[in-house]
Scaffold this active site. Structure first.
Site, PDB file in Angstrom:
ATOM      1  N   GLY A  89       0.806  -1.215   0.000  1.00 43.33           N
ATOM      2  CA  GLY A  89       0.000   0.000   0.000  1.00 43.33           C
ATOM      3  C   GLY A  89       0.835   1.259   0.000  1.00 43.33           C
ATOM      4  O   GLY A  89       2.053   1.242   0.215  1.00 43.33           O
TER       5      GLY A  89
ATOM      6  N   GLY B 286       2.515   3.911   1.414  1.00 37.35           N
ATOM      7  CA  GLY B 286       3.002   4.198   2.759  1.00 37.35           C
ATOM      8  C   GLY B 286       3.492   5.604   2.951  1.00 37.35           C
ATOM      9  O   GLY B 286       3.743   6.025   4.095  1.00 37.35           O
ATOM     10  N   ARG B 287       3.641   6.349   1.879  1.00 30.77           N
ATOM     11  CA  ARG B 287       4.116   7.735   1.995  1.00 30.77           C
ATOM     12  C   ARG B 287       3.519   8.601   0.882  1.00 30.77           C
ATOM     13  O   ARG B 287       4.102   9.612   0.485  1.00 30.77           O
ATOM     14  CB  ARG B 287       5.643   7.790   1.931  1.00 30.77           C
ATOM     15  CG  ARG B 287       6.195   7.275   0.606  1.00 30.77           C
ATOM     16  CD  ARG B 287       7.701   7.376   0.505  1.00 30.77           C
ATOM     17  NE  ARG B 287       8.118   7.071  -0.851  1.00 30.77           N
ATOM     18  CZ  ARG B 287       8.857   7.869  -1.597  1.00 30.77           C
ATOM     19  NH1 ARG B 287       9.270   9.021  -1.130  1.00 30.77           N
ATOM     20  NH2 ARG B 287       9.202   7.516  -2.822  1.00 30.77           N
TER      21      ARG B 287
ATOM     22  N   LYS C  59       3.876  12.723  -2.851  1.00 26.01           N
ATOM     23  CA  LYS C  59       4.807  11.711  -2.334  1.00 26.01           C
ATOM     24  C   LYS C  59       5.667  12.336  -1.247  1.00 26.01           C
ATOM     25  O   LYS C  59       6.256  13.394  -1.437  1.00 26.01           O
ATOM     26  CB  LYS C  59       5.688  11.164  -3.456  1.00 26.01           C
ATOM     27  CG  LYS C  59       4.958  10.229  -4.387  1.00 26.01           C
ATOM     28  CD  LYS C  59       5.919   9.441  -5.260  1.00 26.01           C
ATOM     29  CE  LYS C  59       5.180   8.399  -6.085  1.00 26.01           C
ATOM     30  NZ  LYS C  59       6.105   7.611  -6.924  1.00 26.01           N
TER      31      LYS C  59
ATOM     32  N   ASP D 159       8.240   6.240   8.078  1.00 24.38           N
ATOM     33  CA  ASP D 159       7.811   7.499   8.683  1.00 24.38           C
ATOM     34  C   ASP D 159       6.915   8.309   7.753  1.00 24.38           C
ATOM     35  O   ASP D 159       6.487   9.409   8.101  1.00 24.38           O
ATOM     36  CB  ASP D 159       9.022   8.334   9.107  1.00 24.38           C
ATOM     37  CG  ASP D 159       9.987   8.629   7.955  1.00 24.38           C
ATOM     38  OD1 ASP D 159       9.593   8.454   6.785  1.00 24.38           O
ATOM     39  OD2 ASP D 159      11.131   9.028   8.235  1.00 24.38           O
ATOM     40  N   GLY D 160       6.630   7.762   6.564  1.00 23.77           N
ATOM     41  CA  GLY D 160       5.741   8.450   5.642  1.00 23.77           C
ATOM     42  C   GLY D 160       6.371   9.614   4.908  1.00 23.77           C
ATOM     43  O   GLY D 160       5.697  10.307   4.139  1.00 23.77           O
TER      44      GLY D 160
ATOM     45  N   ASP E 225       4.540  -4.383  -7.755  1.00 27.82           N
ATOM     46  CA  ASP E 225       3.822  -3.171  -7.366  1.00 27.82           C
ATOM     47  C   ASP E 225       4.443  -1.914  -7.958  1.00 27.82           C
ATOM     48  O   ASP E 225       3.947  -0.805  -7.724  1.00 27.82           O
ATOM     49  CB  ASP E 225       3.745  -3.062  -5.841  1.00 27.82           C
ATOM     50  CG  ASP E 225       5.100  -3.147  -5.173  1.00 27.82           C
ATOM     51  OD1 ASP E 225       5.768  -4.182  -5.325  1.00 27.82           O
ATOM     52  OD2 ASP E 225       5.494  -2.188  -4.489  1.00 27.82           O
ATOM     53  N   ASN E 226       5.501  -2.072  -8.739  1.00 20.29           N
ATOM     54  CA  ASN E 226       6.103  -0.955  -9.457  1.00 20.29           C
ATOM     55  C   ASN E 226       5.921  -1.081 -10.970  1.00 20.29           C
ATOM     56  O   ASN E 226       6.531  -0.315 -11.727  1.00 20.29           O
ATOM     57  CB  ASN E 226       7.594  -0.845  -9.136  1.00 20.29           C
ATOM     58  CG  ASN E 226       7.843  -0.376  -7.712  1.00 20.29           C
ATOM     59  OD1 ASN E 226       7.000   0.280  -7.113  1.00 20.29           O
ATOM     60  ND2 ASN E 226       8.996  -0.727  -7.158  1.00 20.29           N
TER      61      ASN E 226
END
Length: 580
Positions: free
Chosen positions: A154, A156-157, A177, A189-190, A324-325
């Site tokens: 998912g 994440g950032r 992003k 840490d996003g 996922d890329n």
């Protein structure tokens, strides 16, 4: 204002303040087609100097897919959704807009470049405020990472903040992003470090101007918030600055978007997602066709082969070719530890964390096949037995030939070859082998072949400024290759040396985003000097043309000695996090 009942909570306190009306932004019109404003709303127009004339919406996604009902932003596994509603987390420090893409703002987002000077724009692209009615989303997906199923991943950032349909009728999804934690951040840490954000901003735009399908970058914002990174996984954790990039793509869905649904047995939702992607982005496929999923798969197989061949033609190594890329639209996304190959080396790996060299540049085509096999595996529950056993497998088996044909076509163009000749593949392979043996620069070898005359080649007279060809000329069989090459050029019908050189200069770039160039820009940016970021942005908009500023900066010279062992690191792998 009106909110769907299940979104009522999203308007509550604790969210970034909305921008509206007097602030230069207005509420995006609510309705089935937000690109056509309702009466009384701000109209879409070209060159808008204020965001008020910018009708955006995420409703096409919200109306189509269920969203996660979790109302708090904490890491968890979710089911039966495509997105979770998560708001960006603004920087605590002062933010500064340090770069924008004029072409993206004006030609994609229909904004006048002057909008970059407004406070509203800065707040919008830094995640500090959202447009009233906007519902920021984080995408739930899974994926195979370095060959193994990684489960739920998912965004994440990243936050998908809006969907925009421009005056050309093009639909674009806007994503921040580095904009803070989401339910999918895991140990991250996003945030995105300035280092990786500069690279993403520059490379996504550079790839566009090289003619390679890619996501785009509209802006780069930097703050003074600290982010901590162990860049080389050696225990040396360093403080870096945070940054946010506003990225655009016609769709951010990728193979992992479908994989998570197949693995979780959410087949109805998977079918809904697949039909949405086909209807929005594959207009040649009829929605009432019982073979539409096969047609979709066939197109993705063909376009993925094309994309990877294009990468190879400019020496681009993605670095993290996880499922996922890999975009379902076959565009380049997820600019992490990428690199442009300098000395030709099929084993080139730009990523410090790829210990097994899985994603080396010479293996990208094979990895593409692996990823497509995982896409097929995800599609199989939606196919009937005949489609599974025969047609789908045959489509996948054709990938290698499609890649080989496209690769050969591109490299023939790079050498200025016209027509067909059974020895062309040998001529190309011969050259690449010599480049590997002599460590000749990939980009400049082809670029200098574009400039050197046939008479100079016949005499083996290589001018000093053609330094890459001089390196190649040290090979003991160089003269034999030149003889073969000149004989082949003589078979070009209706061609001339002038035409050949002109043709080759349009496909062989003089400037690419070399790792040392990006690193130099990053080092200056860390000292609040963004002049090289802006210079590179300008230069890389015209990669095939000689430019005085680029020559002065040494961008077509031999890479400096200090750049020899430069590597990149995945921008999301921070502290203890070892996954994307």
């Amino acid at each position: 204002m009106w909110w769907p009942p299940w979104l009522a909570w999203a308007a509550g306190a604790g969210r970034p303040a909305p921008l509206c009306g007097s602030g230069g932004l207005c509420r995006a019109p609510l309705g089935p087609n937000a690109s056509h404003p309702a009466p009384g709303h701000c109209p879409r127009q070209r060159g808008a100097a204020e965001l008020c004339a910018w009708p955006l919406s995420s409703e096409s996604l919200l109306d189509t897919f269920p969203v996660d009902a979790t109302q708090e932003n904490y890491v968890c596994n979710v089911r039966n959704c495509i997105f979770s509603i998560v708001y960006p987390t603004p920087f605590k420090s002062r933010v500064r807009l340090v770069a924008v893409s004029k072409e993206v703002l004006e030609n994609i987002l229909d904004l006048d470049i002057s909008v970059k000077g407004t406070s509203d724009f800065l707040q919008f692209v830094s995640g500090g405020k959202v447009i009233l009615g906007s519902v920021p989303l984080a995408h739930r997906y899974g994926g195979h990472q370095f060959g193994s199923w990684a489960g739920q991943l998912g965004d994440g950032r990243a936050h998908l903040i809006r969907v925009y349909t421009n005056r050309h009728g093009e639909r674009w999804e806007l994503q921040l992003k580095g904009s803070g934690k989401t339910l999918y951040s895991r140990n991250g840490d996003g945030r995105a470090a300035l280092r990786s954000s500069v690279r993403e901003f520059l490379c996504s735009e550079a790839m566009h101007y090289l003619g390679i399908p890619t996501s785009r970058a509209a802006s780069l914002v930097v703050g003074d918030d600290d982010v901590w990174r162990d860049q080389f996984y050696n225990g040396n954790i360093k403080k870096e600055r945070g940054a946010i990039v506003l990225c655009l793509a016609k769709s951010w869905f990728h193979i992992g978007s479908l994989e998570i649904l197949a693995h979780s047995g959410e087949l109805d939702l998977q079918r809904r997602l697949l039909d949405f992607v086909i209807q929005e982005h594959f207009p040649s496929i009829a929605m009432n066709d019982s073979n539409r999923y096969l047609e979709f798969f066939s197109t993705v197989v063909s376009e993925t082969a094309n994309l990877i061949a294009l990468w190879m033609s400019v020496g681009f190594a993605h670095g993290v070719c996880n499922t996922d890329n890999f975009s379902l639209l076959s565009i380049t996304i997820a600019y992490g530890p990428f690199g442009f190959m300098e000395s030709y080396d099929p084993n080139f790996v730009p990523n410090t964390s790829d210990d097994e060299r899985r994603y080396k540049i010479g293996n990208q085509a094979n990895v593409g096949l692996f990823n497509l096999s995982k896409l097929l595996q995800a599609l199989k529950p939606l196919l009937d037995p005949r489609q599974k056993q025969l047609t789908a497998s045959q489509i996948l088996e054709g990938y290698g030939e499609r890649y080989y044909i496209r690769f050969t076509e591109l490299f023939k163009n790079k050498l200025g070859l016209l027509g067909e000749n059974e020895d062309d593949n040998y001529l190309i392979a011969f050259l690449l082998k010599f480049m590997e043996d002599t460590k000749a620069d990939f980009t400049m070898t082809f670029q200098q072949l574009s400039e050197i005359t046939e008479d100079q080649l016949k005499e083996l007279h290589i001018p000093e400024e053609f330094w890459a060809l001089q390196d190649l000329g040290k090979h003991k069989f160089f003269s034999e290759w030149v003889t073969m090459y000149l004989l082949r050029l003589n078979r070009n019908k209706g061609d001339s040396d002038t035409k050949r050189r002109t043709r080759m200069t349009t496909v062989n770039p003089r400037y690419i985003l070399r790792n040392w160039m990006a690193e130099s820009a990053v080092q200056k940016a860390n000292l609040n000097d963004f002049s090289e970021v802006q210079l590179l942005q300008q230069i890389l908009q015209h990669p095939f043309q000689g430019q005085q500023a680029a020559e002065k900066a040494g961008y077509s010279l031999r890479p400096p000695a200090w750049a020899k062992d430069l590597k990149a690191v995945h921008p999301e792998r921070n502290l203890n996090e070892r996954e994307k």
